[in-house]
Design a protein around this motif. Sequence first.
Motif, mmCIF file in Angstrom:
data_model
loop_
_atom_site.group_PDB
_atom_site.id
_atom_site.type_symbol
_atom_site.label_atom_id
_atom_site.label_comp_id
_atom_site.label_asym_id
_atom_site.label_seq_id
_atom_site.Cartn_x
_atom_site.Cartn_y
_atom_site.Cartn_z
ATOM 1 N N UNK A 184 43.566 60.526 49.794
ATOM 2 C CA UNK A 184 43.969 59.727 48.388
ATOM 3 C C UNK A 184 43.351 58.328 48.515
ATOM 4 N N UNK A 185 42.698 57.971 47.212
ATOM 5 C CA UNK A 185 41.966 56.872 47.209
ATOM 6 C C UNK A 185 42.602 56.098 45.894
ATOM 7 N N UNK A 186 42.805 54.835 45.952
ATOM 8 C CA UNK A 186 43.365 54.030 44.756
ATOM 9 C C UNK A 186 42.330 52.857 44.629
ATOM 10 N N UNK A 187 42.068 52.095 43.722
ATOM 11 C CA UNK A 187 41.117 50.930 43.383
ATOM 12 C C UNK A 187 41.777 49.942 42.736
ATOM 13 N N UNK A 188 41.796 48.710 43.354
ATOM 14 C CA UNK A 188 42.217 47.384 42.602
ATOM 15 C C UNK A 188 41.028 46.492 42.578
ATOM 16 N N UNK A 189 40.657 46.164 41.416
ATOM 17 C CA UNK A 189 39.577 45.313 41.200
ATOM 18 C C UNK A 189 40.326 44.008 40.843
ATOM 19 N N UNK A 190 39.704 42.765 41.457
ATOM 20 C CA UNK A 190 40.486 41.574 41.122
ATOM 21 C C UNK A 190 39.284 40.720 40.526
ATOM 22 N N UNK A 191 39.724 39.599 39.915
ATOM 23 C CA UNK A 191 38.960 38.375 39.474
ATOM 24 C C UNK A 191 39.738 37.100 39.590
ATOM 25 N N UNK A 192 40.018 36.526 38.547
ATOM 26 C CA UNK A 192 40.594 35.308 38.402
ATOM 27 C C UNK A 192 41.567 35.330 37.282
ATOM 28 N N UNK A 193 42.840 35.204 37.268
ATOM 29 C CA UNK A 193 43.882 35.028 36.491
ATOM 30 C C UNK A 193 43.656 34.117 35.212
ATOM 31 N N UNK A 194 43.178 32.831 35.455
ATOM 32 C CA UNK A 194 43.093 31.787 34.739
ATOM 33 C C UNK A 194 41.671 32.066 34.108
ATOM 34 N N UNK A 195 40.521 32.414 34.664
ATOM 35 C CA UNK A 195 39.366 32.272 34.061
ATOM 36 C C UNK A 195 38.782 33.443 33.230
ATOM 37 N N UNK A 196 39.632 34.574 33.629
ATOM 38 C CA UNK A 196 39.082 36.044 33.227
ATOM 39 C C UNK A 196 40.021 36.545 32.245
ATOM 40 N N UNK A 197 39.434 37.263 31.078
ATOM 41 C CA UNK A 197 40.450 38.100 30.448
ATOM 42 C C UNK A 197 40.828 39.432 31.000
ATOM 43 N N UNK A 198 39.892 39.794 31.766
ATOM 44 C CA UNK A 198 40.338 41.143 32.845
ATOM 45 C C UNK A 198 40.509 40.679 34.190
ATOM 46 N N UNK A 199 41.648 39.972 34.681
ATOM 47 C CA UNK A 199 41.623 39.508 35.868
ATOM 48 C C UNK A 199 41.837 40.606 37.054
ATOM 49 N N UNK A 200 42.547 41.848 36.651
ATOM 50 C CA UNK A 200 42.840 42.796 37.804
ATOM 51 C C UNK A 200 42.983 44.098 36.977
ATOM 52 N N UNK A 201 42.289 45.067 37.497
ATOM 53 C CA UNK A 201 42.309 46.400 37.092
ATOM 54 C C UNK A 201 43.015 47.140 38.496
ATOM 55 N N UNK A 202 43.943 48.229 38.330
ATOM 56 C CA UNK A 202 44.610 48.793 39.257
ATOM 57 C C UNK A 202 44.806 50.082 38.830
ATOM 58 N N UNK A 203 44.061 51.204 39.605
ATOM 59 C CA UNK A 203 44.302 52.373 39.362
ATOM 60 C C UNK A 203 45.479 53.147 40.021
ATOM 61 N N UNK A 204 45.896 54.493 39.491
ATOM 62 C CA UNK A 204 46.618 55.282 40.417
ATOM 63 C C UNK A 204 45.921 55.726 41.585
ATOM 64 N N UNK A 205 46.471 56.559 42.321
ATOM 65 C CA UNK A 205 45.858 57.273 43.525
ATOM 66 C C UNK A 205 44.936 58.474 42.855
ATOM 67 N N UNK A 206 43.907 58.651 43.546
ATOM 68 C CA UNK A 206 42.939 59.851 43.223
ATOM 69 C C UNK A 206 43.088 60.927 44.522
ATOM 70 N N UNK A 207 43.427 62.104 44.123
ATOM 71 C CA UNK A 207 43.366 63.185 45.273
ATOM 72 C C UNK A 207 41.839 63.589 45.548
ATOM 73 N N UNK A 208 41.311 63.503 46.630
ATOM 74 C CA UNK A 208 40.095 63.902 46.887
ATOM 75 C C UNK A 208 40.150 65.098 47.852
ATOM 76 N N UNK A 209 39.173 66.088 47.722
ATOM 77 C CA UNK A 209 37.959 66.047 46.727
ATOM 78 C C UNK A 209 38.202 66.467 45.358
#
Length: 227
Positions: free
Chosen positions: A56-81
């Motif tokens: 299973x794979x999950x993705x968390x993409x981060x930036x900066x809470x003060x500088x960015x409108x979209x500072x964090x993206x967090x997915x659920x787990x993906x079952x592979x394949x």
Amino acid sequence: MGSNISIKYNIDIVMVIDATGSMDSLIGTVKNNALTFYDDLTASMSRKSKHVDQVRVRVIAFRDYIADKEPMLASDFFNLPEDSAAFEELLKGIKADGGGDDEEDGLEALAYAMKSKWNTVGDKLRHIIIVWSDDGTHKLGFGAESTNYPRKMAKDFEELTEWWGDEEQEGIMNKSAKRLLIYAPEKKYWSTISDSWDQVVHFPSEAGKGLKSVEYDQILDAITNSI
């Protein structure tokens, strides 16, 4: 007398990715290999006589809470394949931009990863967090004034360290299953983590270079060796 029954691993991987502008090359590498990631990982495991039962794979993409409108993206787990196409689609939607100052909010993203809904079923579990960033990270709470700063966040680095646990005391993750791979410069917090936390491997990089030198095969090899 040895057993001929292969041990099978249930593997959860959380990809924690710095999604600021200089990370475009690394994000592109992950995107380009999303559809084949499961097959590539299982092949790499097989070469070392390790066999996968579930990934299973999950993705968390981060930036900066003060500088960015979209500072964090967090997915659920993906079952592979089975969910490879959805995994690829999510990655395609991540654009490398923003960031504000040099340091980003990587510790909050790491905390998010630790609190994932990890698989608890199976004989051999691996809960792997991979962090990719080409710079240092703010202290925890640096962006707390932001309206979208997460609730129930560790209040400081010391509490985050307690969340991870150590050889004697278990934190919020399974002590035997947890692994942390860090692709980041030898800067404050990343270096402190690699020097003082258990079950951590640090691949130092040069700040501001966007991790262009990180190859896909290196990533697969690092994951396989951590299992």
